[in-house]
Design a protein around this motif. Structure first.
Motif, PDB file in Angstrom:
ATOM      1  N   THR A 126      31.256  19.860  10.941  1.00  0.00           N
ATOM      2  CA  THR A 126      30.246  19.193  11.764  1.00  0.00           C
ATOM      3  C   THR A 126      28.889  19.876  11.603  1.00  0.00           C
ATOM      4  OG1 THR A 126      31.954  18.562  13.362  1.00  0.00           O
ATOM      5  CG2 THR A 126      29.660  18.484  14.110  1.00  0.00           C
ATOM      6  N   GLY A 127      28.895  21.211  11.621  1.00  0.00           N
ATOM      7  CA  GLY A 127      27.646  21.936  11.414  1.00  0.00           C
ATOM      8  C   GLY A 127      27.020  21.605  10.071  1.00  0.00           C
ATOM      9  N   THR A 128      27.840  21.527   9.028  1.00  0.00           N
ATOM     10  CA  THR A 128      27.334  21.208   7.697  1.00  0.00           C
ATOM     11  C   THR A 128      26.748  19.804   7.651  1.00  0.00           C
ATOM     12  OG1 THR A 128      28.979  22.663   6.693  1.00  0.00           O
ATOM     13  CG2 THR A 128      27.946  21.046   5.250  1.00  0.00           C
ATOM     14  N   ALA A 129      27.353  18.863   8.382  1.00  0.00           N
ATOM     15  CA  ALA A 129      26.859  17.484   8.395  1.00  0.00           C
ATOM     16  C   ALA A 129      25.437  17.396   8.939  1.00  0.00           C
ATOM     17  CB  ALA A 129      27.793  16.605   9.232  1.00  0.00           C
ATOM     18  N   PHE A 130      25.100  18.225   9.910  1.00  0.00           N
ATOM     19  CA  PHE A 130      23.739  18.227  10.448  1.00  0.00           C
ATOM     20  C   PHE A 130      22.810  19.107   9.616  1.00  0.00           C
ATOM     21  CE2 PHE A 130      26.074  16.540  13.983  1.00  0.00           C
ATOM     22  CZ  PHE A 130      25.178  15.682  14.607  1.00  0.00           C
ATOM     23  N   PHE A 131      23.373  20.163   9.021  1.00  0.00           N
ATOM     24  CA  PHE A 131      22.541  21.088   8.256  1.00  0.00           C
ATOM     25  C   PHE A 131      22.077  20.490   6.931  1.00  0.00           C
ATOM     26  CE2 PHE A 131      22.317  24.119   4.765  1.00  0.00           C
ATOM     27  CZ  PHE A 131      21.307  24.957   5.214  1.00  0.00           C
ATOM     28  N   ALA A 132      22.984  19.862   6.186  1.00  0.00           N
ATOM     29  CA  ALA A 132      22.691  19.474   4.801  1.00  0.00           C
ATOM     30  C   ALA A 132      21.487  18.533   4.685  1.00  0.00           C
ATOM     31  CB  ALA A 132      23.933  18.861   4.161  1.00  0.00           C
ATOM     32  N   PRO A 133      21.404  17.438   5.456  1.00  0.00           N
ATOM     33  CA  PRO A 133      20.221  16.574   5.318  1.00  0.00           C
ATOM     34  C   PRO A 133      18.935  17.266   5.743  1.00  0.00           C
ATOM     35  CG  PRO A 133      22.019  15.419   6.429  1.00  0.00           C
ATOM     36  CD  PRO A 133      22.388  16.867   6.395  1.00  0.00           C
ATOM     37  N   ALA A 134      18.992  18.080   6.802  1.00  0.00           N
ATOM     38  CA  ALA A 134      17.797  18.796   7.248  1.00  0.00           C
ATOM     39  C   ALA A 134      17.338  19.782   6.186  1.00  0.00           C
ATOM     40  CB  ALA A 134      18.079  19.521   8.560  1.00  0.00           C
ATOM     41  N   ASN A 135      18.272  20.490   5.585  1.00  0.00           N
ATOM     42  CA  ASN A 135      17.939  21.472   4.558  1.00  0.00           C
ATOM     43  C   ASN A 135      17.319  20.799   3.345  1.00  0.00           C
ATOM     44  OD1 ASN A 135      18.185  24.175   3.216  1.00  0.00           O
ATOM     45  ND2 ASN A 135      19.574  23.009   1.896  1.00  0.00           N
ATOM     46  N   GLU A 136      17.914  19.689   2.903  1.00  0.00           N
ATOM     47  CA  GLU A 136      17.379  19.021   1.719  1.00  0.00           C
ATOM     48  C   GLU A 136      15.988  18.461   1.989  1.00  0.00           C
ATOM     49  OE1 GLU A 136      18.930  15.889  -1.699  1.00  0.00           O
ATOM     50  OE2 GLU A 136      20.320  16.941  -0.369  1.00  0.00           O
ATOM     51  N   GLY A 137      15.810  17.850   3.158  1.00  0.00           N
ATOM     52  CA  GLY A 137      14.486  17.329   3.495  1.00  0.00           C
ATOM     53  C   GLY A 137      13.447  18.423   3.571  1.00  0.00           C
TER      54      GLY A 137
END
Length: 447
Positions: A126-137
């Motif tokens: 769940t943490g990765t699901a929120f982290f990955a798009p924010a990190n890429e953006g």
């Protein structure tokens, strides 16, 4: 008179102009995170086995991490475009640090149960699901267009180096102190990465998702941005299948062929290491190479990604297998950098995280199905037939994507004024260098 002696000039290391403070923090945090996470993947499997679990239980815990990742990715992308991205990243890192810390304590104490591991893995996903798009953006909007290719290559070099080093260190640490302590190191890495990302300076956030539109409106806007570009959704559809079959070849068929024909786990481990070395070499190549038709160059480099499946189907000797893995790792890294360039220059900054979420969703959603069907496919067509099928699907879909003129003709734009379809430069600008001339996780999905 005492003769005077001149002191030699003091050498001072200076970061290149494009490596601003935000980029350096992102790159350092990504290195730390991946160093811990790559080891934790190995450690969690051994933790399950030492707790009395079997191969099915290992798969259950792995699936428990993947399912919430797929379920929450799109929501995570919408949240990352609505809130300050660095705060979303810090919150996600804190969740991962806590879940991995509890996981480590249970394993070290000898009290871990399979269901507990599955629940904690689900929290991590769940943490990765929120982290990955924010990190890429955040990453895509932090560098200017003229230096984006070099910056992304440097960022991915750090991530790939951490992945190779972390997995190697984990094997030694598991043997010395047990998997629980490797998980504890991963928790500490997440905490350190959160501290680094909390230092990011954002002059203006991209959170200008339609005021009052709500989360569903944000998701709809992201989908419209995603679906309106044939090159974008075409390559994501391509990689939804390519990732699934190549992961099946790596995670299921590779160990089977190595065990039966090549002498056990050692040769397959060497082949995987060669793939990681190829990733690093590909990063160095992209420090120099600046292809004009970025998606054409990147997509052509997807064809060698099928070589390991061919090598396994032919049961090539270990040196040749390792060579094909190295070439595949190098070529897919070229694609990874060109893909980031395309997203950075073509997608409006305020929609980057939502588009990245659809990208991630397409890239990972079919992987559980691919690994689940790997066994039945080998039973139906034989192991050799299944491997040829994996290679054939990868080649066929890559060739199909090249039929799209948008993929063949998309060209690099080298100035910040040209990004996002000719619009203005990203609103999240790099912070000015600290002194004059001074002053990044995988993520990534393959597509």
């Amino acid at each position: 008179m005492t003769p005077t002696t001149s002191r030699p000039p003091r050498l001072r290391f200076r970061f290149p102009d494009w490596a601003g403070r935000n980029f350096r923090l992102l790159a350092a945090a990504a290195f730390v995170t991946n160093l811990g996470t790559s080891g934790a993947v190995v450690a969690s499997a051994f933790a399950v086995l030492r707790a009395g679990g079997d191969a099915t239980d290992v798969g259950l815990v792995a699936a428990a991490r993947t399912v919430p990742l797929v379920v929450f990715l799109l929501v995570g992308g919408a949240v990352a475009d609505r809130l300050p991205r660095h705060r979303v990243m810090v919150a996600a890192n804190c969740l991962n640090a806590v879940s991995q810390g509890v996981f480590a304590l249970l394993v070290i104490s000898g009290e871990a149960r399979i269901w507990q591991m599955a629940v904690l893995a689900a929290l991590g996903g769940t943490g990765t699901a929120f982290f990955a798009p924010a990190n890429e953006g955040m990453l895509l909007s932090t560098v200017d267009g003229a230096h984006a290719g070099r910056a992304f290559a440097v960022f991915r070099l750090g991530v790939n180096g951490a992945n190779v080093g972390g997995a190697a260190l984990a094997g030694a640490l598991i043997a010395l102190v047990g998997p629980g302590w490797v998980l504890a190191v991963d928790a500490a890495c997440f905490a350190l990465a959160a501290s680094l990302r909390a230092l990011l300076r954002v002059t203006r956030t991209a959170a200008a998702a339609t005021p009052g539109g709500g989360l569903l409106r944000d998701l709809h806007d992201g989908w419209r941005e995603f679906a309106s570009r044939r090159w974008l959704w075409g390559i994501v559809v391509q990689f939804s299948v390519v990732n699934a079959v190549m992961v099946a070849a790596e995670a299921v068929y590779g160990p089977l062929v190595s065990q039966a024909e090549l002498g056990g786990a050692g040769p397959w481990g060497a082949a995987l290491a060669a793939f990681g070395v190829g990733n690093i070499l590909g990063g160095f190549l992209m420090l120099r190479w600046r292809p004009r038709r970025i998606l054409l160059a990147g997509t052509l480099c997807v064809f060698p990604f099928a070589l390991p499946a061919v090598a396994l189907a032919l049961v090539l000797p270990v040196p040749l297998l390792a060579a094909t893995m190295l070439v595949a790792g190098l070529s897919i890294e070229v694609f990874g950098v060109t893909w980031m360039l395309a997203l950075r220059q073509e997608i409006p900054e305020d929609k980057l995280s939502r588009v990245a979420a659809y990208d991630w969703f397409g890239s990972v959603s079919m992987i559980p199905l691919g690994t689940a069907l790997a066994g039945p496919a080998a039973g139906a067509f034989g192991l050799t037939g299944a491997l040829w099928g994996c290679a054939g699907l990868a080649v066929l879909l890559t060739g199909a994507v090249l039929l799209a003129p948008e993929v063949r003709d998309l060209r690099r734009k080298d100035t910040t004024a040209e990004v996002a379809g000719g619009g203005p430069a990203p609103v999240v600008q790099p912070i000015p260098n600290d002194p004059p001339g001074g002053s990044g996780e995988g993520t990534a999905s393959l597509s």
